[in-house]
Design a protein around this motif. Structure first.
Motif, PDB file in Angstrom:
ATOM      1  N   LEU A  77     -25.746  34.954 -16.078  1.00  0.00           N
ATOM      2  CA  LEU A  77     -24.822  33.949 -16.582  1.00  0.00           C
ATOM      3  C   LEU A  77     -25.029  32.614 -15.871  1.00  0.00           C
ATOM      4  CD1 LEU A  77     -22.453  33.163 -18.360  1.00  0.00           C
ATOM      5  CD2 LEU A  77     -20.897  34.139 -16.652  1.00  0.00           C
ATOM      6  N   THR A  78     -25.155  32.667 -14.567  1.00  0.00           N
ATOM      7  CA  THR A  78     -25.381  31.439 -13.795  1.00  0.00           C
ATOM      8  C   THR A  78     -26.705  30.794 -14.182  1.00  0.00           C
ATOM      9  OG1 THR A  78     -24.102  32.277 -11.923  1.00  0.00           O
ATOM     10  CG2 THR A  78     -25.655  30.502 -11.472  1.00  0.00           C
ATOM     11  N   ALA A  79     -27.750  31.602 -14.318  1.00  0.00           N
ATOM     12  CA  ALA A  79     -29.064  31.070 -14.689  1.00  0.00           C
ATOM     13  C   ALA A  79     -29.014  30.378 -16.041  1.00  0.00           C
ATOM     14  CB  ALA A  79     -30.097  32.194 -14.709  1.00  0.00           C
ATOM     15  N   SER A  80     -28.213  30.917 -16.967  1.00  0.00           N
ATOM     16  CA  SER A  80     -28.079  30.305 -18.290  1.00  0.00           C
ATOM     17  C   SER A  80     -27.405  28.939 -18.196  1.00  0.00           C
ATOM     18  CB  SER A  80     -27.273  31.225 -19.210  1.00  0.00           C
ATOM     19  OG  SER A  80     -27.067  30.627 -20.462  1.00  0.00           O
ATOM     20  N   ILE A  81     -26.368  28.841 -17.369  1.00  0.00           N
ATOM     21  CA  ILE A  81     -25.676  27.564 -17.178  1.00  0.00           C
ATOM     22  C   ILE A  81     -26.614  26.553 -16.530  1.00  0.00           C
ATOM     23  CG2 ILE A  81     -23.765  26.408 -15.977  1.00  0.00           C
ATOM     24  CD1 ILE A  81     -22.226  29.070 -16.194  1.00  0.00           C
ATOM     25  N   VAL A  82     -27.352  26.990 -15.504  1.00  0.00           N
ATOM     26  CA  VAL A  82     -28.297  26.107 -14.818  1.00  0.00           C
ATOM     27  C   VAL A  82     -29.343  25.588 -15.804  1.00  0.00           C
ATOM     28  CG1 VAL A  82     -30.158  26.027 -13.108  1.00  0.00           C
ATOM     29  CG2 VAL A  82     -27.986  27.102 -12.534  1.00  0.00           C
ATOM     30  N   GLU A 126     -21.748  28.519  -8.491  1.00  0.00           N
ATOM     31  CA  GLU A 126     -23.091  28.964  -8.123  1.00  0.00           C
ATOM     32  C   GLU A 126     -24.142  28.102  -8.816  1.00  0.00           C
ATOM     33  OE1 GLU A 126     -25.734  33.104  -7.984  1.00  0.00           O
ATOM     34  OE2 GLU A 126     -23.774  33.081  -8.962  1.00  0.00           O
ATOM     35  N   ALA A 127     -23.897  27.766 -10.088  1.00  0.00           N
ATOM     36  CA  ALA A 127     -24.835  26.927 -10.845  1.00  0.00           C
ATOM     37  C   ALA A 127     -24.921  25.533 -10.238  1.00  0.00           C
ATOM     38  CB  ALA A 127     -24.396  26.849 -12.305  1.00  0.00           C
ATOM     39  N   LEU A 128     -23.774  24.957  -9.883  1.00  0.00           N
ATOM     40  CA  LEU A 128     -23.766  23.618  -9.298  1.00  0.00           C
ATOM     41  C   LEU A 128     -24.467  23.604  -7.943  1.00  0.00           C
ATOM     42  CD1 LEU A 128     -20.176  22.490 -10.311  1.00  0.00           C
ATOM     43  CD2 LEU A 128     -22.326  21.495 -11.119  1.00  0.00           C
ATOM     44  N   ARG A 129     -24.279  24.656  -7.156  1.00  0.00           N
ATOM     45  CA  ARG A 129     -24.984  24.740  -5.868  1.00  0.00           C
ATOM     46  C   ARG A 129     -26.493  24.791  -6.089  1.00  0.00           C
ATOM     47  NH1 ARG A 129     -20.613  28.194  -4.177  1.00  0.00           N
ATOM     48  NH2 ARG A 129     -21.811  30.037  -4.783  1.00  0.00           N
ATOM     49  N   ALA A 130     -26.925  25.553  -7.106  1.00  0.00           N
ATOM     50  CA  ALA A 130     -28.360  25.637  -7.399  1.00  0.00           C
ATOM     51  C   ALA A 130     -28.900  24.285  -7.840  1.00  0.00           C
ATOM     52  CB  ALA A 130     -28.609  26.688  -8.487  1.00  0.00           C
ATOM     53  N   LEU A 131     -28.122  23.539  -8.600  1.00  0.00           N
ATOM     54  CA  LEU A 131     -28.563  22.220  -9.062  1.00  0.00           C
ATOM     55  C   LEU A 131     -28.617  21.221  -7.908  1.00  0.00           C
ATOM     56  CD1 LEU A 131     -26.590  22.067 -12.419  1.00  0.00           C
ATOM     57  CD2 LEU A 131     -29.067  22.213 -12.175  1.00  0.00           C
ATOM     58  N   VAL A 132     -27.716  21.357  -6.959  1.00  0.00           N
ATOM     59  CA  VAL A 132     -27.756  20.501  -5.761  1.00  0.00           C
ATOM     60  C   VAL A 132     -29.017  20.812  -4.962  1.00  0.00           C
ATOM     61  CG1 VAL A 132     -26.672  20.026  -3.537  1.00  0.00           C
ATOM     62  CG2 VAL A 132     -25.263  20.147  -5.592  1.00  0.00           C
ATOM     63  N   THR A 133     -29.291  22.102  -4.759  1.00  0.00           N
ATOM     64  CA  THR A 133     -30.481  22.516  -4.015  1.00  0.00           C
ATOM     65  C   THR A 133     -31.756  22.011  -4.676  1.00  0.00           C
ATOM     66  OG1 THR A 133     -29.362  24.510  -3.220  1.00  0.00           O
ATOM     67  CG2 THR A 133     -31.778  24.505  -3.145  1.00  0.00           C
ATOM     68  N   GLY A 134     -31.772  22.025  -6.009  1.00  0.00           N
ATOM     69  CA  GLY A 134     -32.941  21.577  -6.745  1.00  0.00           C
ATOM     70  C   GLY A 134     -33.052  20.078  -6.878  1.00  0.00           C
ATOM     71  N   GLY A 135     -32.040  19.347  -6.403  1.00  0.00           N
ATOM     72  CA  GLY A 135     -32.090  17.891  -6.459  1.00  0.00           C
ATOM     73  C   GLY A 135     -31.658  17.293  -7.784  1.00  0.00           C
ATOM     74  N   PHE A 136     -31.069  18.109  -8.649  1.00  0.00           N
ATOM     75  CA  PHE A 136     -30.653  17.611  -9.957  1.00  0.00           C
ATOM     76  C   PHE A 136     -29.297  16.899  -9.893  1.00  0.00           C
ATOM     77  CE2 PHE A 136     -33.745  20.807 -10.993  1.00  0.00           C
ATOM     78  CZ  PHE A 136     -34.396  20.299 -12.096  1.00  0.00           C
ATOM     79  N   VAL A 137     -28.416  17.363  -9.022  1.00  0.00           N
ATOM     80  CA  VAL A 137     -27.102  16.727  -8.878  1.00  0.00           C
ATOM     81  C   VAL A 137     -26.779  16.567  -7.399  1.00  0.00           C
ATOM     82  CG1 VAL A 137     -26.269  17.740 -11.053  1.00  0.00           C
ATOM     83  CG2 VAL A 137     -25.771  18.878  -8.888  1.00  0.00           C
ATOM     84  N   ALA A 138     -25.813  15.710  -7.129  1.00  0.00           N
ATOM     85  CA  ALA A 138     -25.349  15.494  -5.755  1.00  0.00           C
ATOM     86  C   ALA A 138     -23.866  15.835  -5.674  1.00  0.00           C
ATOM     87  CB  ALA A 138     -25.566  14.044  -5.342  1.00  0.00           C
ATOM     88  N   LYS A 139     -23.446  16.424  -4.567  1.00  0.00           N
ATOM     89  CA  LYS A 139     -22.040  16.753  -4.365  1.00  0.00           C
ATOM     90  C   LYS A 139     -21.324  15.526  -3.832  1.00  0.00           C
ATOM     91  CE  LYS A 139     -19.177  20.541  -2.698  1.00  0.00           C
ATOM     92  NZ  LYS A 139     -17.970  19.716  -2.646  1.00  0.00           N
TER      93      LYS A 139
END
Length: 228
Positions: free
Chosen positions: A15-20, A56-69
């Motif tokens: 589910l998280t991977a789909s959102i990401v 979890e999806a937002l954390r993965a996107l932060v790690t990947g550099g796609f979004v910033a917290k």
């Protein structure tokens, strides 16, 4: 001293991977412009899920550099403007042309350089890869060459540039036939290095970087036009 390898990213739930994947597609296609705000509440409502997979999806996107917290617990899309992208590509090319010149002048004798030729030959002969996977493989190729040149500070600088450009390199590898073109260009770079041909290695690397840069520029301009 060489930089340590990147830590492996833990696997995501289905589910998280789909959102990401959905959010990445929107960011890459410029459906979300720079600084576009993302909130847990809105994403939970859109995807019809609880907060856990969204977080979890937002954390993965932060790690990947796609979004910033952000400080207020929200998130914002991390995208560079066109001028910043151009400047990063200029700096990247300057570093990488130096790398291949040094390797060619030293005979490119390190075993990892010759191994790159074999690995990209296998990719050329293999099945088509997804854009994100190719972008990661391409990044590894260029960083491996830099590491083989033996300048750890240069590797650190190139790695920092690559992290900031990774989203845009995914645009490059979404182009038709880019896998075959890239494989052949990479193999040409290695051949020139192993032959001790510094000018040839520089020319081959310059062509590889410039073609990717042109694909990124065109993709971004198309995405911006669609977003207007």
């Amino acid at each position: 001293r060489r930089s340590p390898p990147r830590a492996a990213t833990p696997p995501l739930s289905g589910l998280t991977a789909s959102i990401v994947a959905t959010l990445k597609e929107r960011i890459i296609a410029w459906e979300y412009p720079p600084e576009h705000r993302l909130t847990e509440e809105a994403l939970c409502a859109e995807f019809g899920v609880s907060r856990s997979p969204v977080r979890e999806a937002l954390r993965a996107l932060v790690t990947g550099g796609f979004v910033a917290k952000l400080a207020n617990r929200g998130y914002a899309v991390r995208q560079l403007d066109l001028r910043e992208i151009e400047e990063l590509y200029d700096l990247r090319k300057a570093l990488e042309l130096y790398v291949v010149e040094q390797l060619a002048r030293n005979g490119g004798a390190r075993p990892e350089v010759a191994a790159l030729h074999q690995s990209w030959g296998k990719i050329l002969a293999g099945p088509k890869r997804k854009g994100e996977e190719l972008a990661a493989l391409d990044t590894t190729f260029h960083e491996t060459l830099a590491a083989a040149a033996g300048n750890s500070m240069l590797v650190d600088q190139l790695r920092a540039i690559n992290e900031r450009l990774f989203i845009f390199r995914m645009l490059d590898f979404g182009q038709p036939d880019r896998q075959q073109t890239t494989c052949r260009q990479h193999m040409k770079v290695i051949e020139r290095i192993l032959a001790g041909d510094a000018p040839g290695a520089r020319a081959a690397m310059e062509r590889n970087i410039d073609e990717g840069r042109a694909n990124v520029d065109a993709s971004i301009k198309e995405a911006l036009a669609r977003a207007v």
